[in-house]
Write a protein that holds these residues in place. Structure first.
Motif, short mmCIF file in Angstrom:
data_model
loop_
_atom_site.label_atom_id
_atom_site.label_comp_id
_atom_site.label_asym_id
_atom_site.label_seq_id
_atom_site.Cartn_x
_atom_site.Cartn_y
_atom_site.Cartn_z
N THR A 156 0.81 -1.22 0.00
CA THR A 156 0.00 0.00 0.00
C THR A 156 0.85 1.27 0.00
O THR A 156 0.29 2.37 0.06
CB THR A 156 -0.94 0.02 1.22
N VAL A 157 2.17 1.14 -0.02
CA VAL A 157 3.06 2.31 -0.08
C VAL A 157 4.09 2.11 -1.18
O VAL A 157 4.46 0.99 -1.51
CB VAL A 157 3.78 2.55 1.27
N HIS A 158 4.55 3.22 -1.75
CA HIS A 158 5.57 3.15 -2.81
C HIS A 158 6.94 2.81 -2.21
O HIS A 158 7.64 1.92 -2.68
CB HIS A 158 5.64 4.48 -3.56
N ASP A 159 7.33 3.56 -1.19
CA ASP A 159 8.62 3.36 -0.54
C ASP A 159 8.37 3.20 0.95
O ASP A 159 8.10 4.18 1.65
CB ASP A 159 9.55 4.55 -0.79
N TRP A 160 8.46 1.95 1.40
CA TRP A 160 8.14 1.69 2.80
C TRP A 160 9.23 2.23 3.72
O TRP A 160 10.42 2.06 3.46
CB TRP A 160 7.97 0.18 3.03
N LEU A 187 -5.54 3.67 1.19
CA LEU A 187 -5.69 2.61 0.19
C LEU A 187 -6.06 3.18 -1.18
O LEU A 187 -5.61 2.65 -2.21
CB LEU A 187 -6.76 1.62 0.65
N PHE A 188 -6.85 4.26 -1.20
CA PHE A 188 -7.20 4.87 -2.48
C PHE A 188 -5.95 5.40 -3.19
O PHE A 188 -5.85 5.34 -4.41
CB PHE A 188 -8.19 6.02 -2.26
N ASP A 189 -5.00 5.92 -2.42
CA ASP A 189 -3.77 6.44 -3.02
C ASP A 189 -3.00 5.35 -3.77
O ASP A 189 -2.43 5.60 -4.83
CB ASP A 189 -2.86 7.04 -1.95
N CYS A 190 -3.01 4.14 -3.23
CA CYS A 190 -2.22 3.07 -3.85
C CYS A 190 -2.95 2.43 -5.03
O CYS A 190 -2.37 1.61 -5.74
CB CYS A 190 -1.82 2.01 -2.83
N LEU A 191 -4.22 2.79 -5.27
CA LEU A 191 -4.96 2.22 -6.40
C LEU A 191 -4.46 2.76 -7.73
O LEU A 191 -4.82 2.24 -8.79
CB LEU A 191 -6.45 2.54 -6.25
N GLU A 192 -3.63 3.79 -7.67
CA GLU A 192 -3.07 4.33 -8.91
C GLU A 192 -2.21 3.29 -9.64
O GLU A 192 -1.97 3.39 -10.84
CB GLU A 192 -2.21 5.56 -8.59
N ASN A 193 -1.78 2.28 -8.89
CA ASN A 193 -0.89 1.26 -9.47
C ASN A 193 -1.63 0.13 -10.17
O ASN A 193 -1.01 -0.71 -10.81
CB ASN A 193 -0.01 0.66 -8.36
N ILE A 194 -2.96 0.07 -10.01
CA ILE A 194 -3.68 -1.06 -10.59
C ILE A 194 -4.21 -0.71 -11.98
O ILE A 194 -4.26 0.46 -12.37
CB ILE A 194 -4.84 -1.53 -9.68
N ASP A 195 -4.63 -1.71 -12.69
CA ASP A 195 -5.14 -1.55 -14.06
C ASP A 195 -6.31 -0.58 -14.06
O ASP A 195 -7.22 -0.66 -13.23
CB ASP A 195 -5.60 -2.91 -14.57
N THR A 196 -6.30 0.36 -14.99
CA THR A 196 -7.35 1.38 -15.04
C THR A 196 -8.71 0.78 -15.37
O THR A 196 -9.74 1.41 -15.12
CB THR A 196 -7.01 2.46 -16.09
N ASP A 197 -8.74 -0.42 -15.93
CA ASP A 197 -10.02 -1.06 -16.25
C ASP A 197 -10.62 -1.79 -15.05
O ASP A 197 -11.75 -2.28 -15.12
CB ASP A 197 -9.83 -2.07 -17.39
N SER A 220 1.94 1.69 8.21
CA SER A 220 2.49 2.03 6.90
C SER A 220 1.99 3.39 6.44
O SER A 220 2.76 4.21 5.91
CB SER A 220 2.10 0.96 5.88
N ALA A 221 0.69 3.63 6.66
CA ALA A 221 0.09 4.91 6.26
C ALA A 221 0.69 6.06 7.06
O ALA A 221 1.02 7.13 6.51
CB ALA A 221 -1.41 4.86 6.45
N GLN A 222 0.85 5.86 8.36
CA GLN A 222 1.40 6.91 9.23
C GLN A 222 2.80 7.31 8.78
O GLN A 222 3.14 8.50 8.75
CB GLN A 222 1.40 6.42 10.67
N ALA A 223 3.61 6.32 8.41
CA ALA A 223 4.96 6.62 7.95
C ALA A 223 4.92 7.41 6.65
O ALA A 223 5.70 8.35 6.44
CB ALA A 223 5.74 5.31 7.78
N LYS A 224 4.01 7.05 5.77
CA LYS A 224 3.88 7.77 4.49
C LYS A 224 3.44 9.21 4.73
O LYS A 224 3.99 10.15 4.14
CB LYS A 224 2.87 7.06 3.59
N TRP A 225 2.45 9.39 5.60
CA TRP A 225 1.98 10.74 5.89
C TRP A 225 3.07 11.60 6.52
O TRP A 225 3.16 12.80 6.27
CB TRP A 225 0.76 10.70 6.80
N ALA A 226 3.92 10.96 7.35
CA ALA A 226 5.00 11.71 7.98
C ALA A 226 5.93 12.32 6.94
O ALA A 226 6.42 13.44 7.10
CB ALA A 226 5.77 10.80 8.94
N LYS A 227 6.18 11.58 5.84
CA LYS A 227 7.02 12.10 4.77
C LYS A 227 6.38 13.31 4.10
O LYS A 227 7.06 14.15 3.52
CB LYS A 227 7.27 11.01 3.72
#
Length: 598
Positions: A226-230, A339-349, A429-436
């Motif tokens: 759910t994160v790009h760079d953990w 979780l919505f942020d990480c949906l950018e990585n899935i197939d657009t269809d 994981s989300a908290q660490a991402k938000w901290a960045k």
């Protein structure tokens, strides 16, 4: 005493004939010998009901309580049902797990005896387990069914029996009725029903040792996806509230290099008496007091918690010197946003879907619509959301998330029930991402409020002396002028939905989209000023629960609307029609504002 002899003696005799547990036999004998007819009638005349939540209740002697005999009867009925109606799947076996409550391990063994008697393999968890591992195991091992012996966050004197079907979801209607009928036909204990330890080729006792690493690996891979760079989360305090989460989450964190955390020492080990807690539910006031003390003493500003069986998750953050406790609705919005942020990585269809329950925040729907994600409302409970998620997947949807306001969050990529361990790892994981991004969980929530409106909630309950009083309240509301006049206090009622009678003024055919249930009591009103109010009778406790949510341009505006709504409900519904209902005089809203009631 004639009534005792005439009506209760056969029930007493039957109990003593069937029960081989010395403690519960003694209870009934003592009640008989001291001629406590009223207590015997309460214990013996009505059976504990098997429903979509399985069994849950106080542990005591008698057909109406949780005890060894009623667990044997429920297990025999379930085993016979599976053998008769799903015989082709019997070789897949049944998963059986249990928590660390009093009698949980014993009940799990007695359940295993019943399945073995029908030639159904048992994949047994020998040690205390977190509840999410059972639905995970059902799908991971392609089992026919699963049983978890737990009462979740109930008081120490309670226990329960939770049933999952082959799809990894809690059983739902009409299967609960079919199993209940099978139980009624298999009440007398079978030979070997009381065996202390199953001795059979069908009994596999080391399942949990093999299964737990697969579960924790799945949790870790999912949360990392759910994160790009953990990166590592900030320091935190953890409490499992004397439950089984302490056997799993700290080790999982350490295995991933997350070491800057402190577990609440006095609550880390499982203890079925819950000695440091007024009530073992992280929603209850005071439940996190020791965690707060620990965090303050160590200078940490983040707390995470599980309930005793680790299917729920809670968090708190220190904000400007005071502790802010996230509600289930807050956390649902935060996790969904991540979780919505990480949906950018899935197939657009890919067609993505999310769910929440009918008493949870409307904020998830607004967030989903803004992202082009399909949203569906469900009845209360993960027995509904899990099965709804499965149906959506069969229709081609990818269901990423579901939640309910009672601190429950489901991630179908791990399991189809609420999962406090996965929720904790995703949150970290989300908290660490938000901290960045220069955000904390609290400031991220305020950012979401700024975008979607400030959503304020006030969820609590009235205590009811008995089910008859609760029923009388709902009857009085329905027969009152409110539905015809479509007013409640100063509010105009824009929509009236009665899930008991199957009426919804907001649909073209006046029928709810959700399935009606005549056996339960639930009303929802949509009011002007963006207020929604739901009142329902609890199916497991002596409570009438209510849920108020408003959406305003500011926190103050939303709080005012919530408080005004509750005062109107008290004045027009509760005080005139149910003087026997009691309620708390001081109530906190989800922003921490304390509402004082007369």
């Amino acid at each position: 005493m004639a009534s005792l002899e005439d009506s209760l003696s056969p029930l007493i005799q039957k109990w003593l004939e069937w029960d081989q547990d010395s403690a519960t036999r003694s209870e009934i004998e003592q009640l008989r010998d001291s001629k406590q007819a009223a207590e015997l009638e309460k214990r013996l005349k009505k059976r504990i009901q098997f429903g979509t939540a399985g069994l849950r209740g106080r542990m005591a002697a008698g057909f109406s309580c949780m005890n060894s005999l009623t667990v044997i009867q429920a297990s025999q009925g379930l085993a016979k049902y599976l053998k008769d109606f799903h015989s082709e799947l019997v070789p897949r076996g049944v998963i059986i797990g249990h928590d660390a409550r009093h009698n949980s391990a014993r009940f799990a063994v007695l359940a295993a005896n019943a399945f073995i008697a029908q030639g159904i393999p048992v994949w047994f968890f020998s040690g205390p387990a977190v509840t999410p591992t059972v639905p995970f195991a059902v799908t991971d091992m392609r089992a026919l069914a699963g049983v978890m012996v737990t009462a979740s966050h109930n008081p120490a004197q309670d226990n329960g029996y939770k049933v999952y079907f082959k799809n990894g979801c809690q059983i739902n209607t009409p299967m609960d009725k079919e199993i209940s009928d099978s139980i009624d036909q298999n009440l007398e204990p079978w030979p070997n029903a009381w065996a202390e330890l199953p001795a059979s080729e069908h009994f596999h006792a080391d399942t949990y040792k093999q299964l737990l690493p697969r579960y924790t690996t799945r949790v870790w891979h999912y949360s990392k996806s759910t994160v790009h760079d953990w990166i590592y989360p900030r320091p935190f305090v953890y409490t499992p509230l004397h439950g089984v989460g302490g056997l799993v989450l700290p080790d999982l964190c350490r295995s991933l290099g997350i070491t800057d955390f402190t577990s609440v020492k006095d609550q880390l080990e499982p203890n079925p008496d819950f000695p440091t807690l007024p009530f073992p539910n992280p929603e209850e006031s005071g439940a996190l007091d020791l965690a707060v003390q620990t965090a303050d003493s160590e200078g940490k500003t983040l707390i995470i918690a599980n309930d005793p069986d680790a299917d729920r998750f809670a968090a708190a953050e220190k904000v400007d010197g005071s502790w802010f406790f996230f509600t289930g609705n807050h956390m649902g919005a935060l996790l969904a946003s991540h979780l919505f942020d990480c949906l950018e990585n899935i197939d657009t269809d890919t067609r993505v879907a999310v769910l929440n329950s009918a008493v949870s925040s409307t904020m998830l729907e607004k967030m989903a619509v803004a992202k082009g994600i399909y949203f569906e409302e469900s009845l209360t409970g993960f027995k509904w959301m899990g099965n709804t998620a499965r149906k959506l997947e069969e229709s081609g949807y990818y269901v990423t998330f579901a939640f309910e306001e009672a601190l429950g969050y489901m991630f179908p990529e791990v399991c189809y029930d609420k999962d406090g361990i996965t929720a904790a790892m995703v949150f970290l994981s989300a908290q660490a991402k938000w901290a960045k991004q220069g955000l904390t969980p609290y400031t991220k929530l305020q950012q979401l409020f700024a975008e979607y409106g400030h959503h304020e909630t006030l969820n609590n309950y009235f205590r009811s002396p008995n089910p008859e009083t609760s029923m009388a309240l709902f009857d009085a509301i329905r027969s009152g002028p409110f539905r015809s006049e479509m007013r409640l206090g100063s509010y105009k009622i824009l929509r009236w939905r009665d899930m008991t009678e199957g009426y919804d003024s907001g649909t073209d055919d006046k029928t709810p989209k959700l399935p009606a249930d005549k056996s339960s009591q639930m009303l929802t009103l949509w009011l002007d000023r963006e207020v929604r109010f739901t009142i329902r009778a609890s199916g497991t406790e002596a409570k009438v629960k209510y849920y108020i949510e408003s959406c305003g341009a500011s926190c103050e505006q939303a709080i005012d609307a919530v408080c005004d709504t509750l005062r109107a409900v008290l004045k027009e519904w509760i005080q005139p029609f149910s003087p026997f209902l009691t309620y708390n005089k001081q109530l906190p809203t989800s922003s921490g504002y304390i509402l004082e009631l007369d």
